[in-house]
Structures are given as C-alpha cells and as structure tokens.
Design a protein around this motif. Structure first.
Motif, PDB file in Angstrom:
ATOM      1  N   UNK A 193       0.806  -1.211   0.000  1.00  0.00           N
ATOM      2  CA  UNK A 193       0.000   0.000   0.000  1.00  0.00           C
ATOM      3  C   UNK A 193       0.840   1.262   0.000  1.00  0.00           C
ATOM      4  N   UNK A 194       2.017   1.212   0.615  1.00  0.00           N
ATOM      5  CA  UNK A 194       2.859   2.400   0.763  1.00  0.00           C
ATOM      6  C   UNK A 194       4.294   2.045   0.393  1.00  0.00           C
ATOM      7  N   UNK A 195       4.590   1.958  -0.856  1.00  0.00           N
ATOM      8  CA  UNK A 195       5.933   1.540  -1.272  1.00  0.00           C
ATOM      9  C   UNK A 195       7.030   2.508  -0.846  1.00  0.00           C
ATOM     10  N   UNK A 196       6.687   3.775  -0.585  1.00  0.00           N
ATOM     11  CA  UNK A 196       7.708   4.754  -0.175  1.00  0.00           C
ATOM     12  C   UNK A 196       7.979   4.716   1.327  1.00  0.00           C
ATOM     13  N   UNK A 197       7.180   3.979   2.088  1.00  0.00           N
ATOM     14  CA  UNK A 197       7.369   3.861   3.539  1.00  0.00           C
ATOM     15  C   UNK A 197       7.855   2.461   3.906  1.00  0.00           C
ATOM     16  N   UNK A 198       8.827   1.997   3.186  1.00  0.00           N
ATOM     17  CA  UNK A 198       9.267   0.626   3.385  1.00  0.00           C
ATOM     18  C   UNK A 198       9.887   0.356   4.737  1.00  0.00           C
ATOM     19  N   UNK A 199      10.441   1.396   5.392  1.00  0.00           N
ATOM     20  CA  UNK A 199      11.101   1.186   6.683  1.00  0.00           C
ATOM     21  C   UNK A 199      10.131   1.217   7.851  1.00  0.00           C
ATOM     22  N   UNK A 200       8.896   1.563   7.605  1.00  0.00           N
ATOM     23  CA  UNK A 200       7.937   1.692   8.705  1.00  0.00           C
ATOM     24  C   UNK A 200       7.568   0.326   9.258  1.00  0.00           C
ATOM     25  N   UNK A 201       7.373   0.295  10.585  1.00  0.00           N
ATOM     26  CA  UNK A 201       7.010  -0.940  11.255  1.00  0.00           C
ATOM     27  C   UNK A 201       5.750  -0.735  12.074  1.00  0.00           C
ATOM     28  N   UNK A 202       5.042  -1.813  12.295  1.00  0.00           N
ATOM     29  CA  UNK A 202       3.775  -1.779  13.019  1.00  0.00           C
ATOM     30  C   UNK A 202       3.986  -1.245  14.435  1.00  0.00           C
ATOM     31  N   UNK A 203       3.090  -0.355  14.872  1.00  0.00           N
ATOM     32  CA  UNK A 203       3.164   0.176  16.233  1.00  0.00           C
ATOM     33  C   UNK A 203       1.834  -0.035  16.945  1.00  0.00           C
ATOM     34  N   UNK A 204       1.725   0.490  18.166  1.00  0.00           N
ATOM     35  CA  UNK A 204       0.570   0.239  19.002  1.00  0.00           C
ATOM     36  C   UNK A 204      -0.713   0.820  18.419  1.00  0.00           C
ATOM     37  N   UNK A 205      -0.623   1.940  17.685  1.00  0.00           N
ATOM     38  CA  UNK A 205      -1.831   2.529  17.116  1.00  0.00           C
ATOM     39  C   UNK A 205      -2.410   1.630  16.027  1.00  0.00           C
ATOM     40  N   UNK A 206      -1.545   0.958  15.268  1.00  0.00           N
ATOM     41  CA  UNK A 206      -2.036   0.003  14.291  1.00  0.00           C
ATOM     42  C   UNK A 206      -2.745  -1.176  14.948  1.00  0.00           C
ATOM     43  N   UNK A 207      -2.236  -1.629  16.103  1.00  0.00           N
ATOM     44  CA  UNK A 207      -2.881  -2.729  16.824  1.00  0.00           C
ATOM     45  C   UNK A 207      -4.223  -2.304  17.387  1.00  0.00           C
ATOM     46  N   UNK A 208      -4.272  -1.078  17.941  1.00  0.00           N
ATOM     47  CA  UNK A 208      -5.550  -0.601  18.478  1.00  0.00           C
ATOM     48  C   UNK A 208      -6.586  -0.418  17.362  1.00  0.00           C
ATOM     49  N   UNK A 209      -6.153   0.021  16.161  1.00  0.00           N
ATOM     50  CA  UNK A 209      -7.080   0.135  15.025  1.00  0.00           C
ATOM     51  C   UNK A 209      -7.635  -1.222  14.634  1.00  0.00           C
ATOM     52  N   UNK A 210      -6.779  -2.228  14.646  1.00  0.00           N
ATOM     53  CA  UNK A 210      -7.206  -3.592  14.312  1.00  0.00           C
ATOM     54  C   UNK A 210      -8.241  -4.080  15.328  1.00  0.00           C
ATOM     55  N   UNK A 211      -7.956  -3.931  16.624  1.00  0.00           N
ATOM     56  CA  UNK A 211      -8.867  -4.415  17.658  1.00  0.00           C
ATOM     57  C   UNK A 211     -10.175  -3.628  17.676  1.00  0.00           C
ATOM     58  N   UNK A 212     -10.129  -2.358  17.289  1.00  0.00           N
ATOM     59  CA  UNK A 212     -11.352  -1.546  17.266  1.00  0.00           C
ATOM     60  C   UNK A 212     -12.353  -2.085  16.246  1.00  0.00           C
ATOM     61  N   UNK A 213     -11.860  -2.480  15.078  1.00  0.00           N
ATOM     62  CA  UNK A 213     -12.741  -3.054  14.057  1.00  0.00           C
ATOM     63  C   UNK A 213     -13.411  -4.315  14.586  1.00  0.00           C
ATOM     64  N   UNK A 214     -12.661  -5.163  15.259  1.00  0.00           N
ATOM     65  CA  UNK A 214     -13.233  -6.375  15.839  1.00  0.00           C
ATOM     66  C   UNK A 214     -14.285  -6.046  16.894  1.00  0.00           C
ATOM     67  N   UNK A 215     -14.037  -5.042  17.712  1.00  0.00           N
ATOM     68  CA  UNK A 215     -15.002  -4.670  18.745  1.00  0.00           C
ATOM     69  C   UNK A 215     -16.306  -4.168  18.127  1.00  0.00           C
ATOM     70  N   UNK A 216     -16.211  -3.336  17.113  1.00  0.00           N
ATOM     71  CA  UNK A 216     -17.416  -2.794  16.469  1.00  0.00           C
ATOM     72  C   UNK A 216     -18.160  -3.898  15.720  1.00  0.00           C
ATOM     73  N   UNK A 217     -17.432  -4.777  15.047  1.00  0.00           N
ATOM     74  CA  UNK A 217     -18.086  -5.857  14.297  1.00  0.00           C
ATOM     75  C   UNK A 217     -18.812  -6.816  15.228  1.00  0.00           C
ATOM     76  N   UNK A 218     -18.218  -7.151  16.344  1.00  0.00           N
ATOM     77  CA  UNK A 218     -18.871  -8.042  17.308  1.00  0.00           C
ATOM     78  C   UNK A 218     -20.094  -7.374  17.918  1.00  0.00           C
ATOM     79  N   UNK A 219     -20.007  -6.073  18.251  1.00  0.00           N
ATOM     80  CA  UNK A 219     -21.150  -5.362  18.812  1.00  0.00           C
ATOM     81  C   UNK A 219     -22.292  -5.279  17.807  1.00  0.00           C
ATOM     82  N   UNK A 220     -21.951  -5.101  16.528  1.00  0.00           N
ATOM     83  CA  UNK A 220     -22.988  -5.031  15.479  1.00  0.00           C
ATOM     84  C   UNK A 220     -23.764  -6.338  15.390  1.00  0.00           C
ATOM     85  N   UNK A 221     -23.070  -7.433  15.444  1.00  0.00           N
ATOM     86  CA  UNK A 221     -23.746  -8.731  15.390  1.00  0.00           C
ATOM     87  C   UNK A 221     -24.616  -8.946  16.622  1.00  0.00           C
ATOM     88  N   UNK A 222     -24.169  -8.463  17.747  1.00  0.00           N
ATOM     89  CA  UNK A 222     -24.931  -8.635  18.987  1.00  0.00           C
ATOM     90  C   UNK A 222     -26.213  -7.806  18.962  1.00  0.00           C
TER      91      UNK A 222
END
Length: 886
Positions: A300-329
């Motif tokens: 997705x970002x060929x010019x940011x090849x040195x970038x590595x996953x950080x805590x904000x990326x993990x929180x974004x991932x978990x947020x989607x799961x939280x909203x998707x589970x709440x929607x089903x409920x």
C-alpha cells in the motif's frame, strides 16, 4: 519477498471478503476518518483493512457486516468535521471510527451526541476529551495522563529535581501538562519553564527556542509532540549541541512508539534519549499478524518501506473487531440507513437524523471484552486502561529495552517481577544501564551551574554566637568575609561537589548593624530572590518551609534547658545500712554460706555510695517551672519565645538575653533575685554555653523537638540534593569532629549532661553512725565482762571457804561430834579463829595455820583472776577457769 507473492496474499484477502458479502448479510455503514498523509494514518488504514478481512474470514456466518467509508482529514480540523457531516448526512453511518487528532475529535463527538452515533477513536489521546461531556465518544486507546506516573517515576529514580516539558501547541500537546505537573509534585520535582512550539514553527524558530533552553540551568526535557515535529526538534537539538553529555531527553508514547519507523538520520539525532511506550505482551498471533501487516503495508505504501507496526495500528485492528462483534450482537432489524447517493446534496447540521441503532451499538461496544492483538481490550470505562509501560533507550537505529513500569511494581528491570511497591517506587539500579547523550555512561545531574560571570549570592548574618558565624567587611577589598562553624561546613560541602560552584558572600542588614533583622526576614530574602542561598545557624522550622527549602541539618536538633546544679552529698548517719534491705540483713544471718559474696557486694555498694559526689539539677521538668511560677530566659530574637508561650509561660516570666555571659549571670542570680531559674535554648547553643561554663550547670531535655540547623535554598533548587549529600558525608566523618573542636572546643572535657558525678573526700560524718554502734558495742562488752568477772570471783571465794570448812570437819577439828548441828561448823570456825584465853598455847598454832592457808588461797585466786583478765583482753573466750585444788 517478491511483489507477486504479496499480490497473491492481497487477492486472497479480497476474495474472502467478497465471499462473506455474497451471503446476503445485512450491512452497517461505518465511517473512518484518518489523516492519510501522516505515518500513523497510513499504518491505521492497513490495520483496519486487515481487521475486516480477518474478522469475516473467521465469522463468515454472521448475519451482519460492516461497510467502511474511509475519509482523509488532510490533517485539518475543518476538513475532518466536513467529512463527518457528510458521512452522517449522506451515508447514514451508524458509527464513526476516528478522527485521528484530539482537536478533531471534540467537534465530531458533538456531532455524535446530536445524532446518537458512537465516535470511536484509537488515536485521540488528549485528556481534554471527557466522556462526561461527550457521552457518545469512546477512546479505544490510552489517555495520555496514564503515562505521566511512569515518567515521574523515571525522574525520581535518577534523582532529578527540575524538568522542562517541550510540547506542541495543540489540544494533544497541552492536554497532558496539568497531569504531568501533578505527578511531578508528588515526587517533589518542579517545572521552571514550559517550551511550547507551534505546529507551524520553522527551523529557525525551533533553533531560537533551543538556544533559550540552553541559557537555563535545567537539563532534563520531556518531549510530547507529533513524530513530525519531534523529528525537526531533535535534528536541531543535535546541531546546537543539546545532545551532548549532561543533557536528558525523555519522549512520551506518541514519539517512542514510532522510533523504528522514523528516518535513520532522525533516530541517530535521538541517540541517548529515553522513551516510554505502552507495553504489548508478546504472542504467536501478534507475530503472525506483524508479518502479514509488513507485507500489506509495503504494497500500500511503497515509499514507507522502513515503517514498522506500532501500538496505534494494533488498536485500530482491535477496534474493528469490537465494532463488528457489537454489530452482530445488536442486529440491524430496526436500523434506518440508506445507500450513499451520487451527489452530496446536504451537509446542514439541522438535517442530521437521530440513529435508532446508535445507543444499542454504543452499549454493546462498552460491554464487549476480549483478548486482542494489543492485549486485553476492555472499553467499559469508555477508554482503555494502561497497566504497564516499556522504557527504552535510543541507541543506533532503534530503541533498546532498559526496563518497565507497572502500577503494581513501579520501575523494574523485568515486566513479570513480583514485589509489592508503590506507583513511584524503584530506582536507577532497577533498570539496565543507559547510554546517555554524548555516549556517556554517567548519569546526568539534570542541571548545570552557569558560570558566565555570575556568582551565587550567599546571604550571611552575624550570629549572637560568633562561634557559628561571624561576618565582617574587608575595608581594603570591600569583600565580605565570613567564618565560623556554619561557614566551615558550607565551604567544605561546596569543596566536595563534583563541579565548580562560584559564589560570594553578601551581608544581610546594614553595614553599621550587621545583626539587624530577624532570622525570618533573613530567610525570606531567598524567597524574593535577593539571595540564592542563606547560611548560618538557621533552625529548620515548619513555617519556614513554606517559602524556602532546607538542606539536611548539620547539627543536632531540639530545644533544651540549662539549669544550675546542686551538690547532694549523702550525709545520712545510717547510710551504711542502705546497701542491704532489712530482709537481706536477715539472709545474711541465716545463710552464712553467702557471707563472702554478700560482704564483697556490700563493700562495693557502700564504697560507691560513700565516695561518689552527686550533682543534681535544681529543675528536672519544664512543667515544674510553670507550677512554681519561675522565670525563664531565652536568646533575644529567637523563635524559642513563641515555644515558651505555647507551653503556657506568662510573658512576664520570659526574659530575653543576648550573650552567654548574660545567661550565666541570670542563672547565678536565680529566679527570686531578678534572674532566671532556667535557660531555654537550642541544643547546639547549649553545648557551646556548657563548653565555656562547665561547672555548676547541666542540660535537661530536649524538651521540644526541632530539625536542627540547615542552609536555606529557593524552592526546589537542584543544588539542595548535592549539598545535602555532602553535608551527610561531612557530619558522618572526621571532618565534623575537626570543625566542632576548632570552634566549640573539646566537649569531652565537660560532661554536664543530666546528673553529674564526681568523687569526694570521706569525712568523720560519713561514719558517725558506725562509730556510735561500735562504741556502744565495745562499752557494753566491757561492762558485761567486768560483771561476769566480779560475779565469778565472789562465787569462787564462797566455794573456797566451804571447801576448807568441810576439810576441817573431816579432820576432826570441830570436836568429837562428827555430825555438827546446823550452824555449828560456822561457829566452830569462828571459835577456832578467835583467840582463846584459856588455851593460849594451843590456840595460836591453829589460828596461824588457818591464816596462812587463807593467804595462799587468796594468792592463788588472784593469780587465776589475773590470767582470766588477760585472756579476756586478748579476745579469747573461755567457758570455765581451772584452778588447782586446795
């Protein structure tokens, strides 16, 4: 990895998502607002896309499905608000994930309140966002205030007393400051200056601000800003020489979590800095996701090849799961939404409709708890709760872990270390070694004494006791000179500092009267910044700590009394009976086997009583002075007067004096003669007084506790810690003994502390009772012996006569009758003794015979009695005197 393989992974994910959509699941539209021009925004987008693919790959049978509408805020608050209105008005989104910045979240959360749509941000960390005023706002991240305690613990562990925060002029930058100040106050550290840098600051403006910081003494800086602004800051800091030895840089989580994604030249300029970041527990699932995320992000970002996953990326991932589970409920049976139109024909706020699904969806999100990639994901308090932070040291091209902070253990080298601790507990040894700026391994002091021609102004004040401090002006040079015990301790402490500390003495008061002004006024000069330090015989008191800080005391503490002593030689006549109680005297009689031990104990005790002269104080308790209405003295100008008034003394009974000689005269006169019964003074002064007036006085107390003498500094002056450490080193060694001996003298020569004892000469009076008993016993023995002698002599004479008569009777001298009648023997003896006229020839021989016989007996008796007397005088005892038979 070849680009073709990455495309295969991508196509596989898209195909999985399409399969899930094709099953006829009901759609719930969700808006996503990110700053796609920022590194965090691009990372978050990749994480969100992967979260959608992973969730519906696992839960492909769900009856609901999220449909995301991603918008770019372009790092502009107005643009972010416009995109939110568009999503709410034209796409009827039931939730908005984002926005990225705290400043954007305020207005968008107001829109969420109006439309009853949850606003869930995993990057807006400012504490200014409150759930009480924004009920539909959910922070799927940590509040910035959660990390201030870990930062304060780090500062406390290294002993730094002052820090300067450097933060950006935004809601994000300003929001943490009140919480940081509170956390630093707990550890007694302060913020002398705040460096605020606008987002639009140029390189020249940043450089100018750094030069301003260099002119200050503080060398500890806390950086709280976006990664872009922080990169410019550290590059300029290295250029101006602020990444050299002696400086300390601490970065908050917003910068630390992106260290490995920054440009290598930026990371190199940060070398030596410390950083705190949210701790993410390791797991196999996290490792697998990180690998997939790196591949997707490179595509997705060929010019940011040195970038590595950080805590904000993990929180974004978990947020989607939280909203998707709440929607089903919650389900979407009553949801009202429409598909987006071709044109955006309405953005008016009054046209916003209220969501019927929003309240239930918000409740389901808050109740949902699960173990995500970032750890425990629990939003029941409308934000994540941080339990641990990781502390790193920037070295080379990344960060090296040096320890952790947790609410349970404080600072520790290992995250699983188990020990009871407070939030601020821990010390520098609990962390791994740090490479500081300038490649130094020596822990920076945290401040620098600026020596550009300016010397510290040290206030001095001549004391009523010149042995402690005496100040005078050099009439030739005009320089102020000070000497005394207080001065020597201060100069010795400064001499031992590991750095140069230029200073000069300044006299308090006029040159004509150097003792003018009270000590409270003297100390107050530090508060008004006239002096940097004041030294002397300054007592550390509670009320003075409100406007100055003190070093540790360099003298003993407390207030005591000086009172005259009186001689108490024991003149009791029967003192020799005191070593043993009456009962012991009776033991002594019965158990003779203990005679030797008791005699020795008796001798030792009696000799101690008789040969020790005791000097007792005339007063032993301050309450005794109060009860008797005695007058007491104090040093004029001392705070002791207030202490005496608090104890209950009438002001008329409290007399001020100026010099030790005045004290001596007043004590000698006594309270009834216009003087005083006791001098109430501070212990160091009393020791000085007793060193000069050893005889006749003693110290009672302390009767009141105080902290002793110390030096006064401005509040939270960083010098206090170093000076105090050196004072402890001085007072605990030979240096203090040498200084005290020079100014006070050898205190061992006079031990006037409490009861004073000294040996005295023995007199006849000490043994008067013993002499009486001995005389009575001797006289009685003599009289008894004489009486016994006379009694036995008379008895013996009578016995001799009886024996003679009986002998004569046996020889027939009394006539023919062998059994004379009663009294006949006596008469015959008398008749035989008396001369007879008719028998002149026969009578004389008998009379002469009897007389000679009696004379011999008399001589024998006299000899026996003389021998008995000699035996008695020699102290020998006899039960019977043997005599030869007549």
């Amino acid at each position: 990895m070849p680009r073709s393989i990455l495309l295969i992974f991508l196509l596989f994910g898209v195909a999985s998502a399409q399969n899930a959509t094709g099953r006829g699941a009901k759609e719930l539209h969700v808006g996503v607002i990110l700053d796609l021009g920022s590194l965090v925004g691009r990372m978050a987008r990749t994480s969100i896309e992967l979260a959608m693919e992973d969730f519906y790959a696992v839960y492909g049978n769900y009856s609901t499905r999220l449909v995301l509408h991603v918008r770019d805020s372009m790092s502009d608050d107005v643009q972010a608000a416009s995109e939110a209105i568009d999503l709410l008005s034209n796409y009827k989104v039931e939730a908005i994930i984002g926005p990225q910045k705290s400043s954007q979240a305020v207005f968008i959360s107001d829109l969420g309140n109006k439309s009853h749509v949850p606003i869930i941000s995993f990057t807006a960390t400012s504490p200014s966002l409150s759930s009480s005023s924004l009920p539909y706002f959910v922070r799927a991240t940590l509040n910035d205030s959660a990390q201030v305690t870990s930062i304060a613990s780090l500062i406390e562990a290294y002993g730094w007393r002052e820090v300067v925060p450097i933060y950006e002029d935004t809601d994000y930058g300003r929001g943490i400051i009140p919480y940081l100040i509170d956390a630093l106050q707990v550890i007694n550290a302060r913020i002398p200056y705040r460096s605020v840098i606008p987002l639009s600051a140029t390189s020249e403006q940043i450089t100018l601000e750094l030069y301003r910081l260099m002119t200050m003494e503080t060398r500890v800086f806390i950086v709280h800003m976006s990664s872009t602004l922080a990169s410019d800051l550290f590059i300029k800091a290295k250029e101006v020489g602020m990444m050299n030895k002696g400086y300390v840089w601490i970065m908050t989580d917003g910068v630390t979590s992106l260290i490995e994604s920054l440009n290598p030249s930026v990371v190199e300029s940060m070398n030596g800095a410390l950083g705190v970041e949210f701790y993410v527990p390791k797991s196999k699932g996290l490792d697998n996701f990180t690998t997939r995320w790196n591949m997707r992000f490179q595509i997705d970002n060929p010019t940011d090849g040195t970038s590595k996953l950080n805590i904000f990326g993990l929180w974004g991932y978990d947020t989607i799961w939280a909203v998707a589970q709440a929607t089903e409920k919650v389900g979407l049976s009553n949801a009202r939404f429409r598909k987006p139109g071709v044109t955006k024909n309405s953005t008016r706020l009054e046209d916003l409709e209220t969501s019927s699904t929003g309240p239930g969806l918000l409740s389901a999100i808050l109740q949902n708890k699960f173990r995500g990639l970032s750890g425990n994901f629990d939003l029941q308090y409308r934000q994540l709760e941080g339990s641990a932070f990781r502390i790193i040291n920037v070295i080379g091209k990344g960060g090296r872990e040096i320890g952790f902070w947790s609410a349970q253990n404080g600072i520790s080298r290992k995250i699983n270390q188990t020990r009871l601790a407070t939030a601020h507990s821990g010390s520098a040894p609990d962390l791994n070694p740090v490479i500081w700026p300038g490649d130094s391994i020596e822990v920076p002091r945290g401040f620098e004494i600026l020596v550009s021609g300016k010397k510290l102004q040290v206030g001095v004040h001549t004391s009523g006791y010149p042995e402690f401090i005496k100040v005078e002006k050099d009439h030739i040079t005009g320089a102020t000179k000070a000497r005394g015990l207080s001065v020597d301790v201060f100069e010795e402490a400064v001499k031992r500092l590991p750095y140069a500390l230029p200073y000069e003495y300044v006299i308090f008061g006029s040159t004509e009267d150097m003792t003018s002004g009270s000590y409270d006024d003297f100390i107050f000069q530090v508060y008004i910044k006239k002096y940097d330090i004041v030294i002397g015989d300054i007592t550390i008191t509670y009320n003075r700590t409100f406007y100055v800080d003190f070093t540790v005391p360099y003298t003993e503490s407390g207030i005591a009394m000086v009172v005259p002593v009186k001689e108490t030689v024991n003149k009791n006549t029967w003192i020799f009976l005191k070593p043993l109680t009456p009962g012991m005297w009776i033991v002594l009689i019965v158990w003779l086997c203990f005679l030797l031990v008791l005699t020795s104990s008796y001798t030792a005790n009696l000799s101690s009583i008789l040969t020790v002269q005791q000097l007792q104080p005339t007063v032993t308790d301050v309450r005794e002075l109060l009860r008797n209405g005695e007058c007491v003295g104090y040093h004029r100008g001392s705070y002791v007067k207030g202490v005496l008034e608090e104890l209950g003394f009438d002001r008329s009974k409290i007399k001020p004096y100026d010099t030790p000689d005045d004290f001596n005269n007043a004590l000698s006169m006594g309270s009834n003669n216009g003087g005083i019964a006791a001098l109430v003074h501070e212990v160091p002064y009393i020791k000085l007084f007793l060193a000069k007036h050893c005889e006749g006085y003693t110290m009672i107390g302390p009767i009141y506790k105080s902290a002793g003498f110390g030096y006064a500094f401005a509040k939270r002056d960083p010098l206090i810690g170093d000076i105090s450490k050196e004072i402890l080193n001085i007072t605990g060694g030979d240096a203090m003994i040498r200084i005290e001996k020079e100014w006070i003298g050898d205190q061992n020569n006079c031990q006037n502390m409490g009861t004073i004892t000294g040996s005295g000469s023995l007199t006849l009076g000490n043994f008067r009772g013993l002499f009486i008993v001995t005389g009575v016993a001797s006289t009685s023995s003599l009289l008894i012996a004489l009486g016994i002698y006379l009694y036995k002599r008379n008895k013996r004479s009578a016995k001799v006569m009886q024996q003679y008569i009986e002998t004569q009777q046996e020889q027939g001298i009394d006539g023919e009758n062998n059994e004379p009648e009663e009294g006949a023997g006596c008469r015959r003896v008398e008749e035989n003794i008396q001369p007879t006229a008719g028998i002149e020839g026969n009578g004389q021989p008998i009379q002469r015979h009897v007389a000679e016989h009696l004379s011999d007996r008399s001589r024998q008796t006299s000899t026996v009695m003389q021998n008995a007397s000699n035996i008695i005088h020699r102290g020998e005892r006899t039960t019977d005197l043997q005599t030869e038979p007549i």
